[in-house]
Design an enzyme around this catalytic site. Structure first.
Site, PDB file in Angstrom:
ATOM      1  N   ASP A   1      38.789  57.982  55.099  1.00 41.18           N
ATOM      2  CA  ASP A   1      38.368  58.418  53.761  1.00 41.18           C
ATOM      3  C   ASP A   1      37.284  57.498  53.179  1.00 41.18           C
ATOM      4  O   ASP A   1      36.896  57.636  52.021  1.00 41.18           O
ATOM      5  CB  ASP A   1      39.575  58.499  52.803  1.00 41.18           C
ATOM      6  CG  ASP A   1      40.209  57.133  52.539  1.00 41.18           C
ATOM      7  OD1 ASP A   1      39.765  56.131  53.158  1.00 41.18           O
ATOM      8  OD2 ASP A   1      41.144  57.057  51.722  1.00 41.18           O
TER       9      ASP A   1
ATOM     10  N   ASP B   1      42.281  50.344  54.019  1.00 40.60           N
ATOM     11  CA  ASP B   1      43.690  50.582  53.685  1.00 40.60           C
ATOM     12  C   ASP B   1      44.585  49.603  54.451  1.00 40.60           C
ATOM     13  O   ASP B   1      44.110  48.809  55.268  1.00 40.60           O
ATOM     14  CB  ASP B   1      44.076  52.038  53.974  1.00 40.60           C
ATOM     15  CG  ASP B   1      43.595  52.489  55.340  1.00 40.60           C
ATOM     16  OD1 ASP B   1      43.771  51.712  56.300  1.00 40.60           O
ATOM     17  OD2 ASP B   1      43.026  53.599  55.456  1.00 40.60           O
TER      18      ASP B   1
ATOM     19  N   ASP C   1      47.891  39.796  45.070  1.00 40.23           N
ATOM     20  CA  ASP C   1      47.269  39.560  43.780  1.00 40.23           C
ATOM     21  C   ASP C   1      48.262  40.021  42.716  1.00 40.23           C
ATOM     22  O   ASP C   1      48.921  41.055  42.880  1.00 40.23           O
ATOM     23  CB  ASP C   1      45.983  40.396  43.674  1.00 40.23           C
ATOM     24  CG  ASP C   1      44.852  39.648  43.004  1.00 40.23           C
ATOM     25  OD1 ASP C   1      45.077  39.130  41.901  1.00 40.23           O
ATOM     26  OD2 ASP C   1      43.749  39.614  43.578  1.00 40.23           O
TER      27      ASP C   1
ATOM     28  N   ASP D   1      45.942  36.469  38.631  1.00 42.10           N
ATOM     29  CA  ASP D   1      44.651  36.810  38.021  1.00 42.10           C
ATOM     30  C   ASP D   1      44.550  36.237  36.598  1.00 42.10           C
ATOM     31  O   ASP D   1      45.476  36.435  35.789  1.00 42.10           O
ATOM     32  CB  ASP D   1      44.585  38.351  37.981  1.00 42.10           C
ATOM     33  CG  ASP D   1      43.246  38.893  37.582  1.00 42.10           C
ATOM     34  OD1 ASP D   1      42.292  38.716  38.356  1.00 42.10           O
ATOM     35  OD2 ASP D   1      43.155  39.510  36.502  1.00 42.10           O
TER      36      ASP D   1
ATOM     37  N   GLU E   1      44.162  31.739  39.079  1.00 44.70           N
ATOM     38  CA  GLU E   1      42.758  31.803  38.669  1.00 44.70           C
ATOM     39  C   GLU E   1      42.691  31.369  37.205  1.00 44.70           C
ATOM     40  O   GLU E   1      43.207  32.069  36.326  1.00 44.70           O
ATOM     41  CB  GLU E   1      42.217  33.223  38.830  1.00 44.70           C
ATOM     42  CG  GLU E   1      40.733  33.308  38.515  1.00 44.70           C
ATOM     43  CD  GLU E   1      40.238  34.721  38.228  1.00 44.70           C
ATOM     44  OE1 GLU E   1      39.062  34.987  38.460  1.00 44.70           O
ATOM     45  OE2 GLU E   1      41.041  35.559  37.737  1.00 44.70           O
TER      46      GLU E   1
ATOM     47  N   HIS F   1      35.382  37.911  45.576  1.00 43.01           N
ATOM     48  CA  HIS F   1      34.925  39.263  45.258  1.00 43.01           C
ATOM     49  C   HIS F   1      34.223  39.357  43.897  1.00 43.01           C
ATOM     50  O   HIS F   1      33.776  40.431  43.520  1.00 43.01           O
ATOM     51  CB  HIS F   1      36.138  40.209  45.273  1.00 43.01           C
ATOM     52  CG  HIS F   1      37.104  39.867  44.190  1.00 43.01           C
ATOM     53  ND1 HIS F   1      37.813  38.668  44.170  1.00 43.01           N
ATOM     54  CD2 HIS F   1      37.463  40.509  43.058  1.00 43.01           C
ATOM     55  CE1 HIS F   1      38.555  38.612  43.093  1.00 43.01           C
ATOM     56  NE2 HIS F   1      38.364  39.719  42.397  1.00 43.01           N
ATOM     57  N   ASP F   2      34.163  38.253  43.172  1.00 50.09           N
ATOM     58  CA  ASP F   2      33.497  38.261  41.861  1.00 50.09           C
ATOM     59  C   ASP F   2      32.120  37.610  41.895  1.00 50.09           C
ATOM     60  O   ASP F   2      31.417  37.604  40.883  1.00 50.09           O
ATOM     61  CB  ASP F   2      34.347  37.494  40.832  1.00 50.09           C
ATOM     62  CG  ASP F   2      35.637  38.209  40.492  1.00 50.09           C
ATOM     63  OD1 ASP F   2      35.654  39.459  40.533  1.00 50.09           O
ATOM     64  OD2 ASP F   2      36.630  37.521  40.193  1.00 50.09           O
TER      65      ASP F   2
HETATM   66  C1  GLC Z   1      39.651  38.339  37.648  1.00 52.97           C
HETATM   67  C2  GLC Z   1      39.319  39.122  38.892  1.00 52.97           C
HETATM   68  C3  GLC Z   1      38.215  40.089  38.575  1.00 52.97           C
HETATM   69  C4  GLC Z   1      38.705  41.031  37.496  1.00 52.97           C
HETATM   70  C5  GLC Z   1      39.208  40.275  36.286  1.00 52.97           C
HETATM   71  C6  GLC Z   1      40.024  41.148  35.393  1.00 52.97           C
HETATM   72  O1  GLC Z   1      38.614  37.528  37.245  1.00 52.97           O
HETATM   73  O2  GLC Z   1      38.986  38.241  39.929  1.00 52.97           O
HETATM   74  O3  GLC Z   1      37.805  40.811  39.704  1.00 52.97           O
HETATM   75  O4  GLC Z   1      37.652  41.885  37.107  1.00 52.97           O
HETATM   76  O5  GLC Z   1      40.052  39.198  36.636  1.00 52.97           O
HETATM   77  O6  GLC Z   1      41.250  41.443  35.976  1.00 52.97           O
END
Ligand code: GLC
Length: 521
Positions: free
Chosen positions: A37, A41, A110, A211, A266, A328-329
């Site tokens: 798709d 996954d 996460d 997060d 984080e 990923h940010d």
């Molecule tokens: C954290 C994540 C990010 C997300 C944000 C809100 O910083 O790493 O990708 O957009 O939190 O959840």
């Protein structure tokens, strides 16, 4: 003990497994697709576990896999105790966990405690009326006429408040309006969120990446931000003392389990000194990401400064460092280094030899660049699509993806892919494999002390020591060769950014952007 069986495949059950681990971050949408798709996954991840075991990482962190409307690609959770159908289901998760554990790989999920999706049933109930039983589960306030309750700015821009037509009140969202903030001052929220942790811990997960966890405590008076920072989003400065009691409560949930589970937080406060309190007295977060290296120019002075600062701050036995070069940010390493593979290689040597637990973002081991995303194809409200592009596995199109993936591939997928790089002894992938293998057999690199040594301008030199075992790490941050780096005799190059330098007697010369690990001859 609730969890013996699921861990039976893991040989290492030492308490602080996460201190000597290397954690590999998977962005599940972009890792591997099993059903065609175009979105990665869980079964796709399962099909690549042998690759991860051969790479030599110890644990995998999965960015969110829960049901989500995907306004923030999974960081807007609408059910904390299920799997989004795009990724699979709970049965597929159990299979993945068992297969990972059978290979000695741990799984970290996460966990998004600060906010839910606006379509989470809790929020739907909360917004339904001022009298709803869950009204207080979120942060509702009256505005000032047509203006929001305070001056807070959201991380995605604009006010951190949205007025809700049904009741005329405003709700707080430090991120998108589709991500309302939970009210952790409410005991029901605390209990419900603890239950979400237990759900996954009982299933056997090895821990969580929490997060923006520094945001969960809030001063109920919600005071305005001071004028000098009022234009900045509050996510980078919010540092409320009440959060620490909440973190101790969360830690107690993890500590209730026999085999040690980890929580890495984080905390996006800009100064590393502000991270230290989030370790508590060893009773809050096990680790706090140190993002300092992601924002540095490629100079020896900048890296030395950041490493010295961390060494000074994180000296207590409970404050174990945790290093990140990309995620990923943020843009990928090579993209930040203007495309330089040499600098990205040297950065890998540093990341994997610092004192602390390294987090490695999937695809860095292939030396990927950010994808070029045409404006029309942009999907992320935060502009972060580039580093989230799919991983190319095979040398030929469609690069191991059964159909066109949701985002374009990074540049040169025909060259930068797992198949091609596996076959090339001097590839970036092989460098990561050598570094990870060396780290695994060296107690000094995993757990030893760290001390910087004097080195010529433009270079960085440090030692790692544990008992009798000693390693030196040297890196040249300049575009010219430098000599006289660790002039003492009796060293051999154990690992280097390129294969041809390995195994030689050390003569003190570093080529441009070269990094080496030295052992006693
Ligand atoms: C954290 C994540 C990010 C997300 C944000 C809100 O910083 O790493 O990708 O957009 O939190 O959840």
């Amino acid at each position: 003990m609730r969890d013996g069986a699921v861990h039976a495949g893991l040989k290492d059950v030492e308490p602080a497994w996460w201190r000597s681990a290397v954690v590999y971050q998977i962005y599940p949408r972009s890792f591997a697709d099993s059903d065609g798709d175009g979105v990665g996954d869980l079964a796709g991840i399962g099909s690549r576990l042998d690759y991860l075991a051969a790479l030599g990482v110890d644990a995998v962190w999965l960015s969110p896999i829960y049901p989500s409307p995907m306004a923030d690609f999974g960081y807007d959770v609408s059910d904390y105790t299920d799997i989004d159908p795009v990724f699979g289901d709970l049965a597929a998760f159990d299979v993945l966990l068992a297969e990972a554990h059978a290979r000695g790989l741990r799984i970290i999920l996460d966990w998004v405690p600060n906010h839910t999706s606006s379509r989470h049933p809790w929020f739907l109930e909360s917004r339904s009326s001022r009298d709803s039983a869950k009204r207080d589960w979120y942060v509702w306030r009256d505005g000032h006429g047509d203006n929001p309750p305070n001056n807070w700015v959201s991380a995605f821009g604009g006010p951190a408040w949205t007025r809700d037509g049904a009741t005329g009140q405003w709700y707080l969202h430090l991120f998108l309006e589709e991500q309302p903030d939970l009210n952790w001052a409410n005991a029901g929220v605390v209990d419900a969120m603890h239950q979400t942790l237990r759900f996954w811990l009982d299933r056997g997960v090895d821990g969580f990446r929490a997060d923006v966890v520094h945001l969960i405590g809030k001063d109920e008076a919600l005071p305005d931000q001071p004028a000098e920072v009022a234009q900045l989003d509050i996510v980078g400065t919010h540092d409320y003392a009440g959060t620490h009691a909440l973190l101790r409560g969360i830690r107690a949930v993890l500590d209730d389990y026999d085999q040690e589970r980890v929580m890495v937080g984080e905390v996006t406060l800009s100064s590393p000194s502000k991270l230290v309190p989030y370790y508590g007295q060893g009773d809050e977060l096990h680790m706090v990401f140190n993002f300092a290296l992601m924002h540095l120019p490629w100079t020896a002075e900048a890296f030395a400064g950041a490493l010295d600062a961390a060494d000074g701050l994180l000296s207590s036995p409970v404050a174990w460092p945790c290093w990140v070069l990309s995620n990923h940010d943020q843009p990928r390493q090579r993209s930040r280094f203007s495309g330089s593979e040499e600098q990205a290689r040297a950065a890998a040597v540093l990341l994997l030899t610092l004192r602390g637990t390294p987090f490695l973002f999937a695809g860095e081991e292939l030396g990927l660049l950010d994808a070029d995303i045409p404006d029309a194809a942009r999907l992320d409200p935060g502009g972060r699509d580039g580093s989230r592009a799919p991983i190319p596995w095979d040398a030929a199109a469609p690069y191991g993806w059964p159909s066109r993936p949701w985002l374009p591939f990074p540049p040169e997928p025909g060259l930068r892919n797992a198949e091609t790089e596996s076959a090339d002894p001097d590839s970036m992938l092989q460098l990561y494999r050598r570094l990870l293998a060396l780290r695994k057999r060296s107690g000094a690199l995993q757990l030893g002390s760290w001390r910087r040594r004097d080195a010529p301008e433009g270079t960085l030199l440090y030692e790692r020591r544990r008992g009798d075992e000693l390693r030196l790490v040297a890196a040249n941050f300049t575009a010219a060769a430098v000599s006289g780096v660790e002039a003492s005799a009796g060293w051999r190059v154990e690992a280097a950014t390129h294969l041809d330098a390995e195994g030689r007697r050390w003569g003190g010369d570093l080529a441009a952007d070269q990094a080496v690990i030295l052992a006693r001859d």
